[in-house]
Design an enzyme around this catalytic site. Structure first.
Site, mmCIF file in Angstrom:
data_model
loop_
_atom_site.group_PDB
_atom_site.id
_atom_site.type_symbol
_atom_site.label_atom_id
_atom_site.label_comp_id
_atom_site.label_asym_id
_atom_site.label_seq_id
_atom_site.Cartn_x
_atom_site.Cartn_y
_atom_site.Cartn_z
ATOM 1 N N ASN A 210 -2.315 8.446 2.931
ATOM 2 C CA ASN A 210 -3.248 9.472 2.434
ATOM 3 C C ASN A 210 -4.585 8.814 2.105
ATOM 4 O OD1 ASN A 210 -3.240 8.596 -0.465
ATOM 5 N ND2 ASN A 210 -1.066 9.047 -0.209
ATOM 6 N N PRO A 307 11.876 8.290 -3.756
ATOM 7 C CA PRO A 307 12.147 8.392 -5.204
ATOM 8 C C PRO A 307 10.868 8.788 -5.922
ATOM 9 C CG PRO A 307 12.107 6.088 -4.478
ATOM 10 C CD PRO A 307 12.009 6.930 -3.240
ATOM 11 N N ILE A 309 8.547 8.131 -8.761
ATOM 12 C CA ILE A 309 8.375 6.964 -9.646
ATOM 13 C C ILE A 309 8.117 7.388 -11.081
ATOM 14 C CG2 ILE A 309 6.988 4.883 -10.046
ATOM 15 C CD1 ILE A 309 6.340 5.026 -6.947
#
Ligand code: PMT
Length: 399
Positions: A210, A307, A309
């Site tokens: 990104n 996951p 964070i």
């Protein structure tokens, strides 16, 4: 009160009309116990005389690299080592440009190169010169290197223009010096934070990522160090220099970032998730470069969830740090930010509207609204460095 007792301030004056305020500034600093030594550029002497500055500082004024008498009393390297703080006031566009380019073509710029003391820069110039992209970029460069920028003020200028570019008032500069040398609110605190993007590999040569530049997170790291904290910065792939005093750990993917954060979180007091972490990654990484084929016009990639964070830190049951997330939104900013605050079990979330040009991803400025369990505060458009300082002070108030 002797709030600056024993502090050695090297005042670097460059050639702007605001130089006349330096006599007052010097007197007020000395009144508070500071020792002030003055270095002037040749242009500064067109606005205020070395004799005046010598009289108010009580010390000889230095203005030349090549003056054998001055070098014999206190040479330029000694002066650079002597200072606890170098204050460039007024700092003209020219001085800022030379310092940002690392030039040493007069005594003052050479001293700035040679000192390891902190440097505070108080810009003063015509509003158009201040707004010029070159000046703005030079200031950003200095901020990134750890220089502190004090001001400028906005208002009527000596040339008749109105706008930003006036040097801060001498008393305001004195207060900034007092704050600078005063107790550090985050002394003894350990801050862990993430910054930048993550890269999710597709094959050996391609990845998904990104537009995060890391500027917001790096500014927070720098602000936290300035406020006295010990900082561990977990950085995704960015091209930024590490702010002075920050311990940096480079990672690439969300999984790497997650592992690194979780192995450090319990030993920190504050965790700030500023990174733009990929929510998903390709289910598998192709061993070889994925080839274009004549048969297939579409390429289907199966993605799996990464996951989370900041939510993992929020869910810690032992030694959980004060946990702050960011929310990058393009619509319903408050609603989505508040949802994330609750769902990720955060203590605070900093919402930014990344649909507005000139702020958010990859810009030097931003605007944040901070939502906590029992607080809400807007930090309007400002440089990421200024927002970072305000954010760290807000967090400190909530610890
Ligand atoms: O880096 P810059 O160019 O300076 O730009 C700054 C910024 C826009 C990236 C920054 O201000 C910002 O908004 N960072 C968060 C970006 C983001 O991923 O927002 P989000 O709303 O998608 O995620 C919410 C929170 O969850 C964030 O704290 C994020 O770090 C965290 N998260 C998200 C996914 C994931 N797998 N793990 C996470 O920890």
């Amino acid at each position: 009160m002797q709030t600056l007792a024993g502090k050695k301030i090297l005042l670097g004056i460059s050639g702007g009309i605001a130089a006349y305020k330096c006599a007052e500034l010097t007197r007020r600093l000395i009144e508070r116990g500071a020792e002030v030594r003055v270095v002037m550029t040749k242009a500064a002497e067109a606005f205020i005389t070395p004799l005046t500055m010598q009289a108010v500082s009580g010390k000889p004024v230095s203005d030349s690299l090549f003056d054998p008498a001055a070098e014999a009393s206190m040479g330029h390297i000694e002066l650079a080592k002597w200072a606890d703080l170098v204050l460039l006031a007024p700092a003209t566009a020219d001085l800022i440009a030379r310092v940002s380019a690392g030039m040493g073509n007069d005594l003052l710029s050479t001293l700035v190169l040679a000192t390891d003391a902190p440097v505070a820069v108080s810009p003063a110039m015509n509003q158009q010169m201040y707004r010029n992209v070159a000046t703005q970029e030079n200031l950003v460069t200095l901020e990134r290197r750890g220089y502190t920028i004090w001001g400028p003020d906005a208002g009527e200028q000596a040339c008749g223009d109105v706008g930003p570019g006036r040097m801060l008032d001498p008393m305001e500069l004195v207060h900034r010096c007092e704050d600078f040398f005063g107790p550090k609110p985050l002394e003894g605190k350990r801050v862990l934070l993430t910054a930048g993007p993550t890269r999710e590999a597709l094959d050996p040569v391609r990845y998904l990522s990104n537009h995060s530049s890391g500027k917001m997170g790096f500014a927070i790291a720098q602000a936290a160090v300035k406020l006295g904290a010990k900082v561990t910065l977990v950085a995704g792939p960015v091209t930024l220099a590490t702010p002075a005093g920050v311990q940096r750990i480079d990672v690439i993917s969300a999984v790497d970032m997650h592992q690194t954060v979780m192995s450090h979180a319990a030993s920190h007091d504050i965790f700030i998730g500023c990174a733009a972490v990929a929510d998903y990654r390709p289910e598998s990484i192709a061993e070889h470069k994925i080839k274009k084929t004549a048969e297939n016009d579409n390429l289907v990639i199966t993605m799996v969830k990464n996951p989370d964070i900041v939510a993992s830190v929020g869910a810690m049951t032992e030694n959980r740090p004060f946990t702050v997330g960011f929310a990058a939104e393009t619509q319903d900013v408050e609603k989505y930010a508040r949802d994330k605050l609750l769902k990720k079990n955060l203590d605070m979330i900093c919402a930014n509207d990344v649909s507005i040009a000139g702020q958010g991803f990859n810009s030097n400025d931003n605007a944040l609204t901070i939502y906590g369990r029992d607080c809400e505060q807007s930090l309007p458009l400002a440089s990421k460095a200024q927002l970072a300082q305000s954010l760290m002070l807000l967090i400190n108030n909530k610890l």
